[in-house]
Design a protein around this motif. Sequence first.
Motif, PDB file in Angstrom:
ATOM      1  N   GLU A  63       0.830  -1.210   0.000  1.00  8.77           N
ATOM      2  CA  GLU A  63       0.000   0.000   0.000  1.00  8.77           C
ATOM      3  C   GLU A  63       0.865   1.260   0.000  1.00  8.77           C
ATOM      4  OE1 GLU A  63      -2.843  -0.076   3.133  1.00  8.77           O
ATOM      5  OE2 GLU A  63      -3.746  -1.969   2.504  1.00  8.77           O
ATOM      6  N   ILE A  64       1.974   1.227   0.729  1.00  8.79           N
ATOM      7  CA  ILE A  64       2.882   2.376   0.726  1.00  8.79           C
ATOM      8  C   ILE A  64       3.462   2.579  -0.668  1.00  8.79           C
ATOM      9  CG2 ILE A  64       5.078   3.259   1.602  1.00  8.79           C
ATOM     10  CD1 ILE A  64       4.452   1.866   4.257  1.00  8.79           C
ATOM     11  N   GLY A  65       3.893   1.487  -1.298  1.00 10.91           N
ATOM     12  CA  GLY A  65       4.446   1.576  -2.643  1.00 10.91           C
ATOM     13  C   GLY A  65       3.445   2.100  -3.658  1.00 10.91           C
ATOM     14  N   ALA A  66       2.154   1.786  -3.438  1.00  9.25           N
ATOM     15  CA  ALA A  66       1.109   2.208  -4.378  1.00  9.25           C
ATOM     16  C   ALA A  66       0.894   3.716  -4.373  1.00  9.25           C
ATOM     17  CB  ALA A  66      -0.200   1.485  -4.047  1.00  9.25           C
ATOM     18  N   ARG A  67       1.486   4.420  -3.420  1.00 10.64           N
ATOM     19  CA  ARG A  67       1.420   5.884  -3.440  1.00 10.64           C
ATOM     20  C   ARG A  67       2.325   6.456  -4.529  1.00 10.64           C
ATOM     21  NH1 ARG A  67       2.521   6.325   3.068  1.00 10.64           N
ATOM     22  NH2 ARG A  67       0.700   5.080   3.749  1.00 10.64           N
ATOM     23  N   TYR A  68       3.259   5.630  -5.030  1.00 16.46           N
ATOM     24  CA  TYR A  68       4.242   6.104  -5.997  1.00 16.46           C
ATOM     25  C   TYR A  68       4.136   5.426  -7.356  1.00 16.46           C
ATOM     26  CZ  TYR A  68       6.345   7.797  -1.662  1.00 16.46           C
ATOM     27  OH  TYR A  68       6.563   8.417  -0.446  1.00 16.46           O
ATOM     28  N   ALA A  85      10.385   3.620   0.132  1.00 13.65           N
ATOM     29  CA  ALA A  85       9.625   4.734   0.687  1.00 13.65           C
ATOM     30  C   ALA A  85       9.692   4.735   2.213  1.00 13.65           C
ATOM     31  CB  ALA A  85       8.167   4.656   0.224  1.00 13.65           C
ATOM     32  N   GLU A  86       9.572   3.571   2.820  1.00 17.52           N
ATOM     33  CA  GLU A  86       9.635   3.473   4.277  1.00 17.52           C
ATOM     34  C   GLU A  86      11.071   3.601   4.778  1.00 17.52           C
ATOM     35  OE1 GLU A  86       7.201   0.764   7.308  1.00 17.52           O
ATOM     36  OE2 GLU A  86       8.817  -0.345   6.325  1.00 17.52           O
ATOM     37  N   ASN A  87      12.014   3.029   4.001  1.00 12.34           N
ATOM     38  CA  ASN A  87      13.452   3.121   4.290  1.00 12.34           C
ATOM     39  C   ASN A  87      13.810   2.601   5.684  1.00 12.34           C
ATOM     40  OD1 ASN A  87      16.086   3.732   3.461  1.00 12.34           O
ATOM     41  ND2 ASN A  87      16.057   5.719   4.491  1.00 12.34           N
ATOM     42  N   TYR A 117      11.592   9.422  -7.537  1.00 10.63           N
ATOM     43  CA  TYR A 117      11.051   9.849  -6.247  1.00 10.63           C
ATOM     44  C   TYR A 117      12.073   9.844  -5.115  1.00 10.63           C
ATOM     45  CZ  TYR A 117       6.269   9.828  -8.029  1.00 10.63           C
ATOM     46  OH  TYR A 117       5.119  10.101  -8.727  1.00 10.63           O
ATOM     47  N   PHE A 118      13.056   8.943  -5.188  1.00 15.32           N
ATOM     48  CA  PHE A 118      13.968   8.779  -4.051  1.00 15.32           C
ATOM     49  C   PHE A 118      15.415   9.141  -4.391  1.00 15.32           C
ATOM     50  CE2 PHE A 118      10.526   5.577  -3.715  1.00 15.32           C
ATOM     51  CZ  PHE A 118       9.817   6.197  -2.677  1.00 15.32           C
TER      52      PHE A 118
END
Length: 395
Positions: A63-68, A85-87, A117-118
């Motif tokens: 779900e976190i990855g789906a933000r990107y 993203a969470e790192n 993004y990162f």
Amino acid sequence: MTLQAVKQIRKRVEERPEELAAARQQGKKVVGWQGYNLPEELIYALDLIPVRIGAGGDDRLVEIGARYISTKNCVFVRETVGLFAENKDPFVQNTDFLAFDATCLQTYRTAEILQYYFNKEVVILGVPRNFYWPEAQVYFTKEVEYFVSRLEELSGTKLDQAKLAETIQLYNRTRSAIVKLYDYQATREQFISWEETYDIIHAGYVLDRKEYTDLLESLLEELEKGQGSAQVEANEDEARIFISGSVIPPGDKKLISIIHAVGGRIVGDDLWSGLIPYLDVRVEENTIAGVALAYINRTPHGALPYLELETDKRIKRLKELVSKYKAHGVIYHTLRYCDPYTFKAKETKDVLATEGVPLLEIHTEYAGSDYEAVRTRVEAFVEMIKNKNLEAVAK
């Protein structure tokens, strides 16, 4: 009883993040990589530390990855993005730059996302679609040469031919040991299980290659000493399962645990996160070109298009492995939105049917909402195999 070498491998994996952090403080560079046709030995030969990144089974990270990245990408891709993203993953944290290949175009898309993004420095290795054409062989060789030049540029080191030859021999030892390990896990004595073997392969993603290979060879010595020492009764209704299809990365235990829970025994796989990358890699000369040709000429990844079933090396190798490990049936695992493997499920089932091998396709993702549905289908498949085996014995 857990083998001593297995315990040591697990211990070393736990200790590895601290080692990587210390190595980076001393000026070493860590390359996080992902792909199928990416020659890891070229990274190692440059005195860089290769660490294969990516995990599965965590719907929260998906779900976190789906933000990107679009939710129409497979969950493995989305979880990989979620890791960055969470790192918090220690192996992701301890990377200086990344290397991805374009075998799977979703993996290639992941590299773009991580770069955009990162702000990650990413080296991309191009992979031809028509991999069997002579022109494609030339193209891929040039791509690998450029890949090495970019790594040299980023690391400040130059590839030494003597070091390359030494590294190729080391990786050949690794490949040979893993093939032998798979032979042991499929025996009736089963001193080591497929599940343990699979975890050991994943340990090789992060451990130093020299140490890892030494540990593998120590494990094989343990297994050889134990061979023939156990009295095992014949289990006529044993359901020997072969797993094929999409990637099952570290952390994705859902299907594996279900097969075990319903009484099936996994005896082999042709997953690109399992055995298949270690087969058919024949380096004819200790050069960059020699390594490139060895990778592009091996059993192809399912994401590469090939429609002639009679000459499809992937299908041929699948049939050989099913026969070698005496599997009674194939569970073909496809991740949602992993279109290449989903597309090839029907043709794979039809080919295996001509060999009398049943195939069950399980289409899933990392959420637990389909657990019971998957369990019901796998349980029925395992029971069908067991009943078929008992009927054969009765005759």
